[in-house]
Scaffold this motif. Structure first.
Motif, PDB file in Angstrom:
ATOM      1  N   PRO A   6     -83.112  37.002 -17.723  1.00 33.61           N
ATOM      2  CA  PRO A   6     -81.940  36.281 -17.221  1.00 33.61           C
ATOM      3  C   PRO A   6     -81.257  37.023 -16.074  1.00 33.61           C
ATOM      4  O   PRO A   6     -81.630  38.157 -15.750  1.00 33.61           O
ATOM      5  CB  PRO A   6     -81.030  36.260 -18.450  1.00 33.61           C
ATOM      6  N   THR A   7     -80.268  36.383 -15.476  1.00 37.69           N
ATOM      7  CA  THR A   7     -79.471  37.038 -14.459  1.00 37.69           C
ATOM      8  C   THR A   7     -78.822  38.291 -15.037  1.00 37.69           C
ATOM      9  O   THR A   7     -78.254  38.258 -16.133  1.00 37.69           O
ATOM     10  CB  THR A   7     -78.375  36.086 -13.952  1.00 37.69           C
ATOM     11  N   ALA A   8     -78.922  39.401 -14.325  1.00 41.85           N
ATOM     12  CA  ALA A   8     -78.356  40.661 -14.804  1.00 41.85           C
ATOM     13  C   ALA A   8     -76.851  40.517 -14.993  1.00 41.85           C
ATOM     14  O   ALA A   8     -76.122  40.167 -14.064  1.00 41.85           O
ATOM     15  CB  ALA A   8     -78.655  41.774 -13.798  1.00 41.85           C
ATOM     16  N   GLU A   9     -76.378  40.785 -16.219  1.00 37.63           N
ATOM     17  CA  GLU A   9     -74.967  40.585 -16.526  1.00 37.63           C
ATOM     18  C   GLU A   9     -74.076  41.573 -15.779  1.00 37.63           C
ATOM     19  O   GLU A   9     -74.381  42.761 -15.672  1.00 37.63           O
ATOM     20  CB  GLU A   9     -74.724  40.734 -18.028  1.00 37.63           C
ATOM     21  N   ASP A  10     -72.955  41.072 -15.271  1.00 38.73           N
ATOM     22  CA  ASP A  10     -71.965  41.911 -14.614  1.00 38.73           C
ATOM     23  C   ASP A  10     -71.212  42.714 -15.658  1.00 38.73           C
ATOM     24  O   ASP A  10     -70.940  42.238 -16.767  1.00 38.73           O
ATOM     25  CB  ASP A  10     -70.990  41.038 -13.818  1.00 38.73           C
ATOM     26  N   ALA A  11     -70.830  43.950 -15.324  1.00 38.56           N
ATOM     27  CA  ALA A  11     -70.165  44.817 -16.289  1.00 38.56           C
ATOM     28  C   ALA A  11     -68.821  44.273 -16.733  1.00 38.56           C
ATOM     29  O   ALA A  11     -68.364  44.573 -17.838  1.00 38.56           O
ATOM     30  CB  ALA A  11     -69.991  46.214 -15.691  1.00 38.56           C
ATOM     31  N   SER A  12     -68.169  43.462 -15.899  1.00 39.63           N
ATOM     32  CA  SER A  12     -66.839  42.957 -16.238  1.00 39.63           C
ATOM     33  C   SER A  12     -66.846  42.081 -17.482  1.00 39.63           C
ATOM     34  O   SER A  12     -65.831  41.969 -18.170  1.00 39.63           O
ATOM     35  CB  SER A  12     -66.261  42.173 -15.059  1.00 39.63           C
ATOM     36  N   MET A  13     -67.962  41.463 -17.818  1.00 37.56           N
ATOM     37  CA  MET A  13     -68.052  40.546 -18.954  1.00 37.56           C
ATOM     38  C   MET A  13     -68.600  41.207 -20.219  1.00 37.56           C
ATOM     39  O   MET A  13     -68.640  40.590 -21.274  1.00 37.56           O
ATOM     40  CB  MET A  13     -68.948  39.360 -18.593  1.00 37.56           C
ATOM     41  N   ILE A  14     -68.979  42.498 -20.137  1.00 39.85           N
ATOM     42  CA  ILE A  14     -69.694  43.150 -21.239  1.00 39.85           C
ATOM     43  C   ILE A  14     -68.733  43.963 -22.107  1.00 39.85           C
ATOM     44  O   ILE A  14     -68.006  44.823 -21.619  1.00 39.85           O
ATOM     45  CB  ILE A  14     -70.806  44.059 -20.696  1.00 39.85           C
ATOM     46  N   GLU A  15     -68.792  43.716 -23.402  1.00 35.74           N
ATOM     47  CA  GLU A  15     -68.050  44.527 -24.374  1.00 35.74           C
ATOM     48  C   GLU A  15     -68.898  45.698 -24.853  1.00 35.74           C
ATOM     49  O   GLU A  15     -68.408  46.810 -25.020  1.00 35.74           O
ATOM     50  CB  GLU A  15     -67.649  43.659 -25.575  1.00 35.74           C
ATOM     51  N   ARG A  16     -70.177  45.472 -25.083  1.00 35.31           N
ATOM     52  CA  ARG A  16     -71.114  46.507 -25.505  1.00 35.31           C
ATOM     53  C   ARG A  16     -72.539  45.999 -25.288  1.00 35.31           C
ATOM     54  O   ARG A  16     -72.755  44.801 -25.119  1.00 35.31           O
ATOM     55  CB  ARG A  16     -70.927  46.874 -26.977  1.00 35.31           C
ATOM     56  N   ILE A  17     -73.506  46.926 -25.332  1.00 31.90           N
ATOM     57  CA  ILE A  17     -74.922  46.572 -25.263  1.00 31.90           C
ATOM     58  C   ILE A  17     -75.615  47.270 -26.413  1.00 31.90           C
ATOM     59  O   ILE A  17     -75.508  48.493 -26.571  1.00 31.90           O
ATOM     60  CB  ILE A  17     -75.563  46.996 -23.932  1.00 31.90           C
ATOM     61  N   GLU A  18     -76.334  46.497 -27.235  1.00 33.83           N
ATOM     62  CA  GLU A  18     -77.002  47.034 -28.415  1.00 33.83           C
ATOM     63  C   GLU A  18     -78.515  47.042 -28.187  1.00 33.83           C
ATOM     64  O   GLU A  18     -79.106  45.999 -27.913  1.00 33.83           O
ATOM     65  CB  GLU A  18     -76.650  46.182 -29.637  1.00 33.83           C
ATOM     66  N   PHE A  19     -79.124  48.214 -28.294  1.00 35.84           N
ATOM     67  CA  PHE A  19     -80.575  48.358 -28.139  1.00 35.84           C
ATOM     68  C   PHE A  19     -81.201  48.465 -29.520  1.00 35.84           C
ATOM     69  O   PHE A  19     -80.980  49.444 -30.250  1.00 35.84           O
ATOM     70  CB  PHE A  19     -80.906  49.596 -27.311  1.00 35.84           C
ATOM     71  N   VAL A  20     -81.979  47.442 -29.903  1.00 36.63           N
ATOM     72  CA  VAL A  20     -82.672  47.407 -31.184  1.00 36.63           C
ATOM     73  C   VAL A  20     -84.107  47.862 -30.945  1.00 36.63           C
ATOM     74  O   VAL A  20     -84.848  47.238 -30.184  1.00 36.63           O
ATOM     75  CB  VAL A  20     -82.639  45.991 -31.783  1.00 36.63           C
ATOM     76  N   LYS A  21     -84.514  48.944 -31.586  1.00 39.16           N
ATOM     77  CA  LYS A  21     -85.811  49.550 -31.309  1.00 39.16           C
ATOM     78  C   LYS A  21     -86.871  49.073 -32.290  1.00 39.16           C
ATOM     79  O   LYS A  21     -86.604  48.877 -33.471  1.00 39.16           O
ATOM     80  CB  LYS A  21     -85.692  51.067 -31.350  1.00 39.16           C
ATOM     81  N   GLY A  22     -88.089  48.918 -31.778  1.00 40.88           N
ATOM     82  CA  GLY A  22     -89.198  48.476 -32.609  1.00 40.88           C
ATOM     83  C   GLY A  22     -89.374  46.971 -32.562  1.00 40.88           C
ATOM     84  O   GLY A  22     -88.610  46.258 -31.906  1.00 40.88           O
ATOM     85  N   PRO A  23     -90.387  46.440 -33.253  1.00 43.24           N
ATOM     86  CA  PRO A  23     -90.694  45.001 -33.171  1.00 43.24           C
ATOM     87  C   PRO A  23     -89.523  44.094 -33.493  1.00 43.24           C
ATOM     88  O   PRO A  23     -89.300  43.092 -32.827  1.00 43.24           O
ATOM     89  CB  PRO A  23     -91.815  44.842 -34.199  1.00 43.24           C
ATOM     90  N   ALA A  24     -88.725  44.415 -34.546  1.00 42.93           N
ATOM     91  CA  ALA A  24     -87.531  43.645 -34.891  1.00 42.93           C
ATOM     92  C   ALA A  24     -87.820  42.158 -34.997  1.00 42.93           C
ATOM     93  O   ALA A  24     -87.009  41.327 -34.607  1.00 42.93           O
ATOM     94  CB  ALA A  24     -86.423  43.900 -33.861  1.00 42.93           C
ATOM     95  N   GLY A  25     -89.010  41.812 -35.515  1.00 46.73           N
ATOM     96  CA  GLY A  25     -89.374  40.409 -35.649  1.00 46.73           C
ATOM     97  C   GLY A  25     -88.447  39.630 -36.539  1.00 46.73           C
ATOM     98  O   GLY A  25     -88.300  38.413 -36.398  1.00 46.73           O
ATOM     99  N   PHE A  26     -87.779  40.328 -37.480  1.00 43.57           N
ATOM    100  CA  PHE A  26     -86.835  39.644 -38.345  1.00 43.57           C
ATOM    101  C   PHE A  26     -85.646  39.089 -37.553  1.00 43.57           C
ATOM    102  O   PHE A  26     -85.048  38.088 -37.920  1.00 43.57           O
ATOM    103  CB  PHE A  26     -86.335  40.612 -39.422  1.00 43.57           C
ATOM    104  N   MET A  27     -85.293  39.742 -36.438  1.00 45.89           N
ATOM    105  CA  MET A  27     -84.116  39.348 -35.668  1.00 45.89           C
ATOM    106  C   MET A  27     -84.426  38.387 -34.534  1.00 45.89           C
ATOM    107  O   MET A  27     -83.521  37.736 -34.020  1.00 45.89           O
ATOM    108  CB  MET A  27     -83.422  40.584 -35.089  1.00 45.89           C
ATOM    109  N   LEU A  28     -85.675  38.323 -34.083  1.00 47.77           N
ATOM    110  CA  LEU A  28     -85.983  37.467 -32.942  1.00 47.77           C
ATOM    111  C   LEU A  28     -87.166  36.572 -33.279  1.00 47.77           C
ATOM    112  O   LEU A  28     -87.986  36.891 -34.131  1.00 47.77           O
ATOM    113  CB  LEU A  28     -86.273  38.291 -31.686  1.00 47.77           C
ATOM    114  N   ALA A  29     -87.234  35.413 -32.617  1.00 51.05           N
ATOM    115  CA  ALA A  29     -88.308  34.469 -32.905  1.00 51.05           C
ATOM    116  C   ALA A  29     -89.657  35.002 -32.440  1.00 51.05           C
ATOM    117  O   ALA A  29     -90.642  34.956 -33.164  1.00 51.05           O
ATOM    118  CB  ALA A  29     -88.000  33.128 -32.247  1.00 51.05           C
TER     119      ALA A  29
END
Length: 806
Positions: A207-230
């Motif tokens: 997607p379009t790179a988010e501007d910092a003004s709209m960001i509260e936090r960024i969460e990096f989930v490591k590994g396959p994480a198939g449970f969280m994403l389709a």
């Protein structure tokens, strides 16, 4: 690597066999005088004068301390502009749930200076955002999830998500490409998808790179994480959490300026629109003019992000969020080309491969969210959300057709129009129950999505009139050389005859239960997701249909209040188009992850360290089927699924306030990613392209706490990547990366001024991407030679930022 895994396994087995002293949890909630939840309140639990734990309240105003021994404690609760409250509690032989705490107004706000001072340096966060739906604290989660707060982004003077974000996460790297458009982040051997507020918004070119003004936090989930994403690559994903109303009257104004004619302003308003506090708002706006270090190129951006929340009653709220990002630029990327080498010293750092006469590209990105939150009772909550994304880019692009030995590079000129539409829906039920001595933290829900993309990338001019030379570039193509492009039809219509048309739909249901034993010290996580996914291409041959189950099993044990060990098995999948020689559709690529980790909080929870070791196998990769040539004598072969890549590594992250006034973010990753199975034996052992075996980063920020220099601060940063690989290779073949930054700051009450120098040592060989390109027979006939293409970062540059909070 194996030795480290055995050590961690042994540590885990030893911990789980310890005879633990009986401990309990203490849970509470904090509200404003208007009976609104207060997120981010500071909660401290003390035994006598000793700090036993510290945590912020989450987005719902709740907090919890786990593994608390029996005894007498004092809990201190404070929030900006409100009176500090102290509670005396006694923990006996059961979990303790406190009555809601209402903080009273404090007009004087005597702690204002201290609170504002902490605001800019809150590097450690204890809980995940609600958009990831997991209610367990980061310390006790059986997974490596790292969070970048808006505070560290403000200290680093970050403008958007491509602006040095990955330095804060072990093993995360950004592969520069179209920097004006999207981020392209890699982790654990693969490109990772982008999420926003818990929804997978990854697109063909976005997607379009988010501007910092709209960001509260960024969460990096490591590994396959198939449970969280389709569906997605096994490296993990990153989740951008946008700013929401807090229910408190506050705001900020930020002005920045810097090298390359950079000027930027941002405003953040947060408060109430009704006296009874039922209607809340958040408004973030930003505008910037930013020239690039390359000649003529620029990126001017406007962002508007309003959010409204209506509190229907004490149990129900509805939130509407809209974001507009618009930008104007000359070219989408900042590539350099050389017939000699990467980071060619004979080519200036400001080399521009386009021309100032190009028509600027325009990008317009709209997104809208609708959220519903409802508390069914004190234990169970419902969350539902809808989202719509509409993206449109109108642009042109240029690229070299071949490279000559003397540096001449003939260029073509193409149309580069894109349109995207995404629709998403989610719902989830989250609650907690007990069966005997076992605590169940239950989550069930569903995800639905449809992503459509159209691209018109037709070549308009085979050759531009000026043949650019990389060693002596001459610019100034006449405007009459460019034909008028007929855009009377939409991009959707014009893209119909190309291969750049796709539609991806998915429907997914999941269930997850975290079972806690031994007074919540031992936690078993069991999850399962079913996904029905369908990809529709321009022709029926490109269609893909998959029905996939993604399991998740995690185990976490608290050795003591501040230390936990965990193990995890998780999966992901990636749809694969096409068929084998018998006409059988290919199976999805599977990512299988086995991970062990150790987490510890230090000095009363002021900073946290995470150590993890993992092995990921990416199975069912396509390889050439040499036993079955395609008909027609084309010397081409069918493909089959016998390929495999294996990524294993060790990661370490440290974040928080290590001593009073000194906040750090330090990380290191060893990433060993190679092809382990293939029908072509020559490629076995090749390094996964665009991988750095070693990455190490450190960001330190120190602020003087007392004396005549109180409020002055120092900042310093080192970023490194070693043993990097691109293309087909068994050995590292790309330049090492070492960048240093440094700066000064001063803070007093509501004011903050910061001066930062990036690339302090003026390293002109900081490469974020590269490739080696062989000259084909046609270009060789015209004097073409092999060449290198790469993206180099800016020479030494500075930024000055001024912030006022009100």
């Amino acid at each position: 690597m194996k030795k480290t895994l055995f050590v961690l396994v042994g540590l885990f087995i030893t911990a789980t066999t310890l005879c633990a002293q009986q401990t309990f949890s203490v849970e509470g909630s904090v509200f404003s005088p208007d009976n609104l939840p207060i997120p981010g309140a500071s909660i401290t639990i003390l035994e006598g004068k000793t700090v036993k734990g510290k945590t912020p309240s989450n987005s719902e105003g709740t907090f919890v301390f786990n593994a608390v021994k029996t005894g007498h404690y004092r809990i201190e609760i404070s929030a900006l502009g409100l009176q500090k409250t102290t509670l005396d509690i006694k923990v006996e032989h059961q979990n303790l749930v406190l009555q809601p705490t209402i903080l009273q107004s404090n007009e004087i706000a005597i702690d204002e200076v201290a609170v504002y001072g902490k605001y800019y340096q809150n590097y450690k966060l204890d809980s995940l955002s609600g958009s990831l739906r997991l209610k367990t604290s980061i310390l006790e989660l059986p997974q490596n999830i790292q969070v970048i707060s808006s505070d560290i982004m403000a200290d680093q003077q970050v403008f958007d998500i491509v602006d040095g974000i990955t330095r804060n996460i072990s093993g995360a790297t950004r592969q520069g490409h179209w920097d004006n458009q999207y981020a392209n982040i890699r982790m654990r051997g693969s490109k990772i998808p982008a999420f926003r507020n818990g929804m997978n918004i990854e697109a063909s070119w976005g997607p379009t790179a988010e501007d910092a003004s709209m960001i509260e936090r960024i969460e990096f989930v490591k590994g396959p994480a198939g449970f969280m994403l389709a569906s997605g690559e096994p490296g993990g994903f990153y989740n951008v959490v946008t700013k929401k109303p807090s229910g408190r009257q506050k705001g900020s104004a930020t002005f920045s300026m810097g090298s390359f004619s950079t000027y930027r302003g941002a405003l953040d308003f947060d408060g109430k629109l009704s006296q009874n506090g039922k209607l809340l708002y958040r408004l973030n706006v930003a505008a910037q003019q930013k020239d690039y270090f390359t000649k003529y190129n620029y990126n001017n951006r406007v962002v508007v992000a309003p959010v409204l929340t209506y509190k229907v009653d004490t149990a129900t709220s509805i939130t509407i969020e809209y974001t507009y990002q618009g930008s104007k630029y000359l070219t989408n990327g900042n590539y350099t080309f050389s017939p000699k080498q990467f980071a060619d010293p004979d080519i200036d750092n400001d080399f521009f491969y386009g021309d100032p006469s190009f028509e600027p590209g325009k990008l317009r990105d709209h997104s809208a969210y609708l959220y519903l939150d409802h508390s069914l009772n004190s234990k169970w909550k419902l969350h539902a959300q809808l989202a719509y994304f509409n993206f449109n880019m109108t642009a042109n692009s240029t690229w070299l057709t071949y490279m000559k030995e003397n540096g001449d590079m003939p260029r073509n000129w193409s149309i580069a129009d894109e349109t995207g539409e995404n629709r998403f829906a989610q719902f989830s039920f989250n609650g907690e129950e007990r069966t005997g001595g076992i605590r169940h933290r239950i989550l069930v829900g569903g995800d639905f999505g449809n992503k459509k993309f159209w691209g018109d990338f037709r070549e308009i001019l085979k050759s531009l009139p000026i043949e650019l030379n990389v060693y002596n570039p001459q610019y100034g193509i006449s405007g009459s050389a460019f034909p008028v492009i007929d855009r009377s039809q939409s991009t959707k219509v014009r893209a119909g005859g190309s291969n750049y048309v796709s539609s991806v739909s998915y429907m997914s249901f999941y269930a997850h239960d975290e079972l806690a034993f031994l007074e919540d010290q031992l936690r078993l996580s069991l999850g399962l997701r079913f996904t029905n996914a369908e990809t529709v291409g321009r022709t029926g041959a490109a269609d893909i249909k998959d029905n996939v189950l993604s399991p998740r099993v995690g185990l976490s044990y608290s050795i003591d209040r501040a230390t936990s060990v965990y193990s995890l098995f998780d999966q992901s999948f990636v749809p694969v188009s096409g068929t084998d020689w018998e006409g059988n559709a290919f199976k999805p690529i599977r990512g299988n992850n086995i991970e062990l980790g150790l987490k510890r909080e230090w000095f009363g929870g002021r900073w946290i360290s995470t150590l993890s070791a993992y092995t990921i196998k990416r199975q069912n990769q396509l390889v050439t089927d040499y036993d079955h040539p395609m008909p027609g004598g084309s010397a081409q072969f069918f493909q089959k699924q016998e390929g495999e890549a294996k990524t294993q590594g060790i990661e370490m992250d440290i974040s928080g306030e290590v001593v009073r006034g000194l906040n750090v973010n330090v990380n290191y990753a060893l990433t060993d990613s190679k092809i382990t199975k293939s029908t072509d034996e020559s490629v076995i052992g090749n390094i996964t392209p665009n991988t750095a075996k070693h990455t190490a980063n450190a960001w330190l920020s120190y602020r003087i706490q007392k004396g005549v220099l109180k409020g002055f601060g120092l900042m310093g940063s080192v970023q490194t990547m070693f043993d990097r690989a691109i293309g087909t290779t068994k050995e590292a073949n790309f330049k090492n990366y070492v960048r240093t930054d440094g700066g000064l700051s001063y803070q007093k009450k509501r004011y903050m001024i910061s001066f930062l120098i990036n690339n302090l040592l003026d390293n002109r060989s900081l490469l974020t991407a590269g490739s080696f390109n062989k000259a084909n027979a046609e270009s060789q006939a015209q004097g073409g030679v092999d060449y290198y293409s790469y993206i180099v970062e800016a020479r030494r540059n500075m930024r000055l930022g001024i912030m006022y909070k009100f």
